[in-house]
Design a protein around this motif. Structure first.
Motif, short mmCIF file in Angstrom:
data_model
loop_
_atom_site.label_atom_id
_atom_site.label_comp_id
_atom_site.label_asym_id
_atom_site.label_seq_id
_atom_site.Cartn_x
_atom_site.Cartn_y
_atom_site.Cartn_z
N ILE A 141 0.97 -1.17 -0.20
CA ILE A 141 -0.16 0.14 -0.14
C ILE A 141 0.46 0.93 -0.31
O ILE A 141 0.35 2.40 0.46
CB ILE A 141 -1.24 0.22 1.27
N THR A 161 -3.30 -7.80 -1.85
CA THR A 161 -2.83 -6.74 -0.90
C THR A 161 -2.52 -6.41 0.59
O THR A 161 -3.21 -8.03 0.60
CB THR A 161 -3.18 -5.55 -0.83
N LEU A 163 -3.36 -4.27 4.08
CA LEU A 163 -3.98 -2.93 4.29
C LEU A 163 -3.66 -2.61 5.37
O LEU A 163 -3.16 -1.39 5.99
CB LEU A 163 -5.68 -2.75 4.35
N HIS A 164 -2.54 -3.58 6.46
CA HIS A 164 -2.08 -3.17 7.46
C HIS A 164 -3.09 -3.23 8.52
O HIS A 164 -4.14 -3.90 9.05
CB HIS A 164 -0.83 -2.95 7.15
N TRP A 166 -5.23 -0.79 8.63
CA TRP A 166 -6.34 0.09 7.91
C TRP A 166 -7.53 -0.35 9.20
O TRP A 166 -8.01 -0.93 9.95
CB TRP A 166 -7.45 -0.95 7.44
N ASN A 170 -10.38 4.83 5.88
CA ASN A 170 -9.69 5.34 4.94
C ASN A 170 -9.34 5.07 3.87
O ASN A 170 -9.44 4.08 3.32
CB ASN A 170 -7.75 5.35 6.12
N TYR A 172 -7.61 6.50 1.08
CA TYR A 172 -6.65 6.38 0.99
C TYR A 172 -6.29 4.53 0.50
O TYR A 172 -6.04 3.96 -0.58
CB TYR A 172 -4.64 6.56 1.31
N HIS A 173 -6.77 4.03 1.38
CA HIS A 173 -6.84 2.24 1.23
C HIS A 173 -7.57 1.31 0.53
O HIS A 173 -7.60 0.11 0.24
CB HIS A 173 -6.60 1.75 2.86
N GLU A 174 -8.49 3.05 -0.41
CA GLU A 174 -9.48 1.67 -0.89
C GLU A 174 -9.40 1.33 -2.43
O GLU A 174 -9.59 0.02 -2.64
CB GLU A 174 -10.64 2.88 -0.72
N ALA A 177 -7.86 -2.20 -1.19
CA ALA A 177 -9.35 -2.89 -0.59
C ALA A 177 -9.17 -3.56 -1.65
O ALA A 177 -10.59 -4.76 -1.05
CB ALA A 177 -10.06 -2.75 0.35
N VAL A 185 -5.60 -7.88 6.31
CA VAL A 185 -5.73 -7.02 7.66
C VAL A 185 -5.14 -7.34 8.99
O VAL A 185 -6.04 -8.14 8.63
CB VAL A 185 -7.24 -5.78 6.34
#
Length: 307
Positions: A141, A161, A163-164, A166, A170, A172-174, A177, A185
């Protein structure tokens, strides 16, 4: 499609400065005497690439790094491990962070967000060329990897991916995701983990969502059902949680790309993640395929004996 790479890893190259602290959170003081401070190459994309390669998957890493000493550390790490690395110049310099590591292995990461700029891009022709000879892409990400997602889709690759931490909202992550087939995640910042997991599936392309929960194990959403993935006992004392999520993803992908049932993929991930917790923050060792499969066999035998 002819492939020479099992997994193309995009993004997540960087260096960490490791600082061992007496406790976390760290009380305010003018200064502390600490046992060790060390800079080493390895952030999320590096650790996924290392984990996949150690498990026998043909891995190629693509990212932007700087013409600086941290960049040299990343180049050396990939060279020493035999992992092909395609680098794109990053004008702002190599990404870096400071990790404070407590005695119990917990970590607090301080990321320098000044290295990336709006104009940074992975060249389309480079992404297309690498995607054309790859089977799967794992997309970190880190900026600017989101811009490569449509190119990977056009090439017909499956995508994963992480998302760590998340929070489920937020923006930014979409793109990550909702464009990935397999989404990892952490539950750390999720107020309602199940709701967020189902949201990822409903709004995106994900076939599988895995929410890792540290010592609680993990939760797996597949075919509309959420199941618990038990934690696996590490093979040695836990000394650092750094890279455990990346190791989990690597182990899971080993099974997923081999067509294993998702529950078994999650077991692979749990074993790899547990191993990573026994590696010091200054190290970059990953579990190998033979050791992982031997551990799987042990757990299978124990389960049969207890049935």
């Amino acid at each position: 499609m002819s492939t020479e790479t099992d997994v193309l890893v995009l993004g997540g190259a960087g260096v960490d400065t490791i600082v061992y602290v007496p406790e976390l959170p760290l009380p305010f003081a003018d200064s502390y005497m600490v046992p060790r401070i060390e800079m080493r190459a390895g952030q999320t994309g590096d650790f996924v690439a290392l984990g996949l390669s150690a498990l026998g998957l043909r891995t190629h890493h693509l990212d932007m790094i700087g013409a600086d000493h941290p960049g040299d550390l990343i180049r050396a790490l990939h060279h020493d491990r035999g992992i092909p690395f395609t680098e794109v110049p990053l004008p702002g310099g190599t990404k870096r962070a400071v990790n404070l590591v407590g005695p119990d292995g917990r970590r607090l990461s301080l990321y320098d967000d000044s290295r990336s700029h709006e104009a940074d891009r992975l060249p389309e022709e480079t992404v297309r060329a690498l995607a054309a000879v790859s089977r799967h892409a794992h997309v970190s990400i880190t900026y600017p990897c989101a811009f490569a997602l449509p190119l990977l889709r056009e090439a017909g690759l499956t995508i994963s991916t992480d998302l760590h931490n998340w929070d489920g909202s937020n923006a930014y992550h979409e793109p990550f995701a909702y464009e990935a087939d397999v989404v990892f995640v952490s539950t750390t910042a999720l107020a309602k983990p199940e709701q967020t997991m189902r949201q990822i599936v409903e709004r995106g392309r994900a076939r599988v969502v895995v929410a890792t929960a540290g010592a609680e194990g993990a939760y797996l959403l597949a075919d509309g059902e959420i199941t618990h993935v038990p934690v696996v006992t590490p093979p040695a004392p836990v000394i650092d949680s750094n890279g455990a999520g990346d190791a989990f993803a690597s182990g899971f992908l080993l099974g997923w790309l081999a067509g294993e049932p998702v529950a078994r993929c999650a077991r692979y991930g749990a074993i790899a993640g547990a191993y990573a917790c026994t590696v010091p923050a200054t190290g970059t060792d990953s579990i190998g395929r033979d050791e992982l499969l031997a551990r799987v066999a042990e757990l299978d035998a124990a389960a049969e004996a207890g049935a």
